[in-house]
Design an enzyme around this catalytic site. Structure first.
Site, PDB file in Angstrom:
ATOM      1  N   CYS A  29       0.866  -1.186   0.000  1.00 37.64           N
ATOM      2  CA  CYS A  29       0.000   0.000   0.000  1.00 37.64           C
ATOM      3  C   CYS A  29       0.899   1.231   0.000  1.00 37.64           C
ATOM      4  CB  CYS A  29      -0.966  -0.033   1.184  1.00 37.64           C
ATOM      5  SG  CYS A  29      -0.175  -0.062   2.811  1.00 37.64           S
ATOM      6  N   ARG A  35      -3.213  -0.737   5.448  1.00 35.79           N
ATOM      7  CA  ARG A  35      -3.786  -1.825   4.643  1.00 35.79           C
ATOM      8  C   ARG A  35      -2.849  -3.010   4.434  1.00 35.79           C
ATOM      9  NH1 ARG A  35      -5.202   2.026  -0.194  1.00 35.79           N
ATOM     10  NH2 ARG A  35      -3.299   2.962   0.678  1.00 35.79           N
ATOM     11  N   ASP A 147      -8.149   3.581   1.343  1.00 38.73           N
ATOM     12  CA  ASP A 147      -7.198   4.049   2.352  1.00 38.73           C
ATOM     13  C   ASP A 147      -7.960   4.522   3.602  1.00 38.73           C
ATOM     14  OD1 ASP A 147      -5.256   5.311   3.820  1.00 38.73           O
ATOM     15  OD2 ASP A 147      -4.447   6.467   2.146  1.00 38.73           O
TER      16      ASP A 147
HETATM   17  P1  4NP Z   1      -1.759   2.732   4.165  1.00 38.24           P
HETATM   18  O1  4NP Z   1      -2.382   4.088   4.770  1.00 38.24           O
HETATM   19  O2  4NP Z   1      -1.249   3.097   2.768  1.00 38.24           O
HETATM   20  O3  4NP Z   1      -2.908   1.807   4.133  1.00 38.24           O
HETATM   21  O4  4NP Z   1      -0.654   2.327   5.104  1.00 38.24           O
HETATM   22  C1  4NP Z   1      -1.665   5.281   4.844  1.00 38.24           C
HETATM   23  C2  4NP Z   1      -0.809   5.484   5.895  1.00 38.24           C
HETATM   24  C3  4NP Z   1      -0.104   6.678   5.991  1.00 38.24           C
HETATM   25  C4  4NP Z   1      -0.270   7.650   5.033  1.00 38.24           C
HETATM   26  C5  4NP Z   1      -1.117   7.435   3.959  1.00 38.24           C
HETATM   27  C6  4NP Z   1      -1.812   6.249   3.867  1.00 38.24           C
HETATM   28  N1  4NP Z   1       0.430   8.889   5.138  1.00 38.24           N
HETATM   29  O5  4NP Z   1       0.208   9.766   4.301  1.00 38.24           O
HETATM   30  O6  4NP Z   1       1.236   9.041   6.072  1.00 38.24           O
END
Ligand code: 4NP
Length: 177
Positions: A29, A35, A147
């Protein structure tokens, strides 16, 4: 939505792995704190409960570098723990060598896929990229794993619902008969 060519490519790729003694899967991800570490935890539980964990190597990584070295997001850990998943992955970024190491690189959304295509060292390596939502039964409504980072509790629950469905189906397609 996948087109017929994508469907065919996906079916061929999965079939080519079914007889292997070892299958290596990398879930990807953006942040590698919500995720993909959850997908890693759910998939490990699925293969374990099937008594098939020896045949699988399962890991996760992020296309971004914001959270390298961190445990999964606390909210994700809490929601996952309620369903019996203990998420202990330490965040790392995707690297070109992952495309040699792993058989399947599973993206959570189209943006992850685009970023992965930029990291893939060869066109053949790019062929290993597949979409997690293609395996979820709820995929008629969700063509990606949304997300949850800026969402409330429902966002994390939805991610876990989609991942449980997708991991079950992915395993069913990869298991030896
Ligand atoms: P992930 O969610 O891609 O599912 O781990 C996110 C976690 C952090 C961030 C964006 C999406 N961020 O911008 O820090």
């Amino acid at each position: 939505m996948v087109n017929l060519n994508d469907d065919h490519r996906l079916a061929k790729l999965i079939k080519s792995l079914r007889d292997k003694d070892k299958i290596k899967i990398l879930f990807v991800c953006l942040g590698n704190i919500c995720r993909s570490p959850a997908a890693e935890g759910v998939m490990k539980a699925v293969v374990e409960s099937a008594g098939d964990s020896g045949r699988f190597e399962i890991d996760s990584a992020g296309t971004g570098n914001y959270h390298i070295g961190d445990l999964p997001d606390r909210r994700m850990r809490i929601h996952a723990q309620r369903r019996g998943y203990n998420l202990t992955h330490i965040c790392r970024q995707v690297r070109p060598s992952d495309f040699e190491e792993f058989d399947l690189i599973v993206a959570m959304d189209a943006s992850n896929r685009r970023n992965l295509q930029l990291v893939a060292p060869t066109p053949e390596a790019e062929e290993k990229i597949i979409m997690m939502a293609d395996f979820a039964d709820l995929a008629t409504k969700y063509d990606h794993i949304p997300d949850p980072y800026y969402e409330g509790a429902e966002g994390f629950e939805l991610v876990l619902d989609l991942l449980e469905s997708a991991c079950d189906n992915l395993y069913q397609q990869l298991k030896k008969y």
